[in-house]
Design an enzyme around this catalytic site. Structure first.
Site, PDB file in Angstrom:
ATOM      1  N   SER A 122       0.968  -0.245  -2.309  1.00  0.00           N
ATOM      2  CA  SER A 122      -0.376  -0.686  -2.662  1.00  0.00           C
ATOM      3  C   SER A 122      -0.432  -2.137  -3.112  1.00  0.00           C
ATOM      4  CB  SER A 122      -0.897   0.198  -3.802  1.00  0.00           C
ATOM      5  OG  SER A 122      -2.096  -0.304  -4.324  1.00  0.00           O
ATOM      6  N   TYR A 146       0.690   2.651 -11.847  1.00  0.00           N
ATOM      7  CA  TYR A 146       0.616   3.017 -10.427  1.00  0.00           C
ATOM      8  C   TYR A 146       1.329   1.974  -9.564  1.00  0.00           C
ATOM      9  CZ  TYR A 146      -1.714   3.757  -5.879  1.00  0.00           C
ATOM     10  OH  TYR A 146      -2.002   3.959  -4.549  1.00  0.00           O
ATOM     11  N   LYS A 150       4.698   2.438  -7.347  1.00  0.00           N
ATOM     12  CA  LYS A 150       4.711   2.163  -5.907  1.00  0.00           C
ATOM     13  C   LYS A 150       5.822   1.163  -5.565  1.00  0.00           C
ATOM     14  CE  LYS A 150       1.518   4.783  -4.095  1.00  0.00           C
ATOM     15  NZ  LYS A 150       1.897   5.800  -3.086  1.00  0.00           N
TER      16      LYS A 150
END
Lengths: 327, 327
Positions: A122, A146, A150
């Site tokens: 991402s 997050y 990732k």
């Protein structure tokens, strides 16, 4: 060729599955079976090949062994706890985004046949903020859990590729829009909401100011990127399995212009502005733009213009979204 | 202040422990207890404060909870499976370097008091090779599993710092030399061996050519860096907890010149060259030099000249090494 989609019940997983079912082939080879795996077993869809729909925890090795059987040639690993949810529940994010990816690695390694793994990383794995134009060798300094998870997933799959356990392509997805359904826990949920809600006749508040820039892509482009990543020659990637695909940098103001161009002033006027610090604090760290030269060289296709992106939602998802939401 | 050294039985762990015992304080505050933790319980050393020596697996939460008791202010996380060993045994490297660091994170988080964590990452987390001069924002594209696992450890501890679970400084150590003892499983083992073995009167073969450049540091500097990292103000680091400390770039030829300057031609002539592809293939990917501007700005001290580095080994470690090896 057997294919597995982890996160196969999600928005992108279902679009990808529908495309595979329509094509019946991948990279010119017939698809002999498709497994859709998600926390709850995904709903079946019509397909010209055997389809399995499994429910389970992506961090559970036994569930993954069932989802990635011997003979699997391509695994799309889209299963994730998204940005705001991973920020709100650190342990859940770690479980799915770290231990889940570790389990995917081991399940693929256990096959002994080096499957292609297409992993959705991402834009959130980068810092730099609004002013940044991230070069292809830009360093990932995540501003949220997050993004960190990732970036870690990328390193795991990249090293596993070097070791010959699997053959990964890590695509750092821009903010995908227009998403159907309802606003979700992604901090970037507003980027879709400011187009989708007006097209449904609903009002919505944008939590960031009009000049805020986001690095976006369409669901159609994303599926094209998935197919390209699943079939491309990975030799030119060398050790570096990370791809910054050719998204598009757009301000909220430009997105609203595109909405107005397609759906008129009434739609545009459904969007208000109400600053939300919690959302802003997450998304403000994400870069507003990327160079994406390497991905273009490697054949990843470009985005359609913004107005086409609005039209694509109307064509592909508006009716289903209305039905889902009882509108 | 209570302190824990994970990997406290290793070369650097023991040097650090001896220094803490000598000082009795850290950053001007009295040390109230020191725990040395390693796979086998480290041997005690004389200290002016209570000392605990514990054996256990760094990936075992119960063992770590004992090693990092409530009240711990600083954790030095030096426990690792080194480069060639992690390359030869992927699962062992993953267990110690990934699951171990995850367990350290959780043990520190469980304290609820945000301990300082000084984590030894490595030059091996970078690619780029001989020609590279890595800038401070250089991207980590590891060429080996050890480097990938260290880069992942950094991301984990960096994000845990942002979350307020702990307060990490990730030092990417150059190749530390001169190491006492015997050649070990680190691919960089030869960098110490070409100095140490001749000083012990022994012949040794260098597995890489004389013009090969390595980014090195001394054990003395490393301990200084550890103390600085344990006591510095971390606010100026912001989100970026990675430090490229000011090592020194030296070719094998320059190292041998320094050896000759200190110990004469006879010592120099003990070193032959015998190319080793397995070692070369690992170390050739590591960068030969770093800019290290940020670390200097943040107060991390410089290396001594190469000849002093040879002398430091003679002063600090030669007699003990002879005794250990029955020479």
């Amino acid at each position: 060729m057997q294919i597995t989609i982890l996160g196969g019940g999600g928005f992108l997983g279902r679009k990808l599955a529908a495309r595979l079912a329509k094509d019946g082939t991948l990279g010119g080879r017939p698809i002999t079976g498709l497994t859709l795996f998600d926390l709850a077993a995904p709903k079946p869809l019509p397909a010209p090949f055997p389809l399995r729909c499994l429910g389970g925890d992506v961090a559970d090795p036994a569930a993954l062994a069932a989802a990635i059987p011997p003979g699997t040639g391509v695994v799309f690993h889209l299963a994730a706890v998204v940005s705001a949810a991973a920020e709100a529940d650190y342990d859940l994010g770690m479980k799915v985004n770290i231990h889940g990816t570790l389990a995917v690695l081991q399940a693929c390694r256990a096959l002994g046949t080096k499957p292609r793994v297409v992993f959705t990383s991402s834009v959130a794995s980068f810092g730099g903020g609004q002013e940044a134009v991230v070069p292809d060798d830009g360093r990932q300094v995540p501003t949220n859990s997050y993004g960190a998870q990732k970036a870690i997933g990328e390193l795991l799959l990249q090293d596993a590729s070097r070791k010959g356990f699997l053959d990964a392509v890590n695509i750092r997805l821009p903010t995908v829009m227009v998403r159907p359904g309802r606003p979700n826990k992604a901090a970037s949920s507003f980027v879709s909401a400011i187009i989708r809600e007006p097209l449904l006749g609903l009002s919505t508040d944008c939590p960031v100011p009009p000049e805020f820039a986001v690095w976006i892509c369409s669901p159609r482009s994303t599926v094209e990127w998935f197919l390209h990543a699943a079939t491309m020659d990975t030799a030119p990637l060398g050790l570096d399995r990370g791809i910054n695909p050719p998204g598009r940098s757009a301000t909220v103001a430009k997105l609203l212009e595109a909405l107005e161009a397609v759906a008129g002033r009434t739609a545009r006027d459904k969007v208000g502005f109400a600053f939300d610090k919690e959302v802003f604090d997450i998304v403000v760290g994400w870069p507003g733009s990327f160079e994406a030269k390497r991905a273009r060289r490697l054949g990843f296709p470009e985005q359609e213009p913004l107005a086409d992106l609005v039209r694509a939602f109307i064509e592909d998802d508006l009716e289903a979204t209305k039905a889902d939401r009882g509108l």
